[in-house]
Write a protein that holds these residues in place. Sequence first.
Motif, PDB file in Angstrom:
ATOM      1  N   CYS A   1      14.898 -44.436  14.549  1.00 26.46           N
ATOM      2  CA  CYS A   1      14.903 -43.108  15.155  1.00 26.46           C
ATOM      3  C   CYS A   1      16.028 -42.238  14.628  1.00 26.46           C
ATOM      4  O   CYS A   1      15.809 -41.108  14.240  1.00 26.46           O
TER       5      CYS A   1
ATOM      6  N   THR B   1      16.851 -31.565  12.119  1.00 27.34           N
ATOM      7  CA  THR B   1      16.060 -32.689  11.620  1.00 27.34           C
ATOM      8  C   THR B   1      14.830 -32.163  10.893  1.00 27.34           C
ATOM      9  O   THR B   1      13.928 -31.625  11.532  1.00 27.34           O
TER      10      THR B   1
ATOM     11  N   ARG C   1      11.582 -38.571  19.115  1.00 30.37           N
ATOM     12  CA  ARG C   1      10.971 -37.615  18.186  1.00 30.37           C
ATOM     13  C   ARG C   1       9.527 -37.338  18.585  1.00 30.37           C
ATOM     14  O   ARG C   1       8.804 -38.245  18.985  1.00 30.37           O
TER      15      ARG C   1
END
Length: 131
Positions: A7, A49, A115
């Motif tokens: 992750c 991200t 996510r």
Amino acid sequence: MHRSRLCALLIDCNVDDIEAAARFWSAALGRDIDRDHAGTRGNYVMLETPPGEVIVQLQRVEHESRVHIDIESDDIEAEVARLEKLGAVIDRRLERWVVMRAPTGQRFCVVRVQRPDFPDNANAWDDDATG
């Protein structure tokens, strides 16, 4: 059956100024600081991200500076049990995650799903199997 995958990369910073640390890592990794992310608060700073990549988060800590990984899972307890069968041990249980130590000594965390594209690229584990 449960699922898990890599992750996040957490950069643990034993510093007084987490903002200065965030500016350094932002420039070093070419990722802007994500001020609007819920994970940017207090001792934590999220970097942006890109789609399909792991999260990078900085956290101010009391222990030595280091880097650790988070494994996200749709069933934390099943994932912890699977990792224990592989030789990992529990260091600490916290409210929303478990800190573990690999047989090789590194600490890592098992966390809830973080996510939005989960379970893409996640491993599916048979909870009755032994690893």
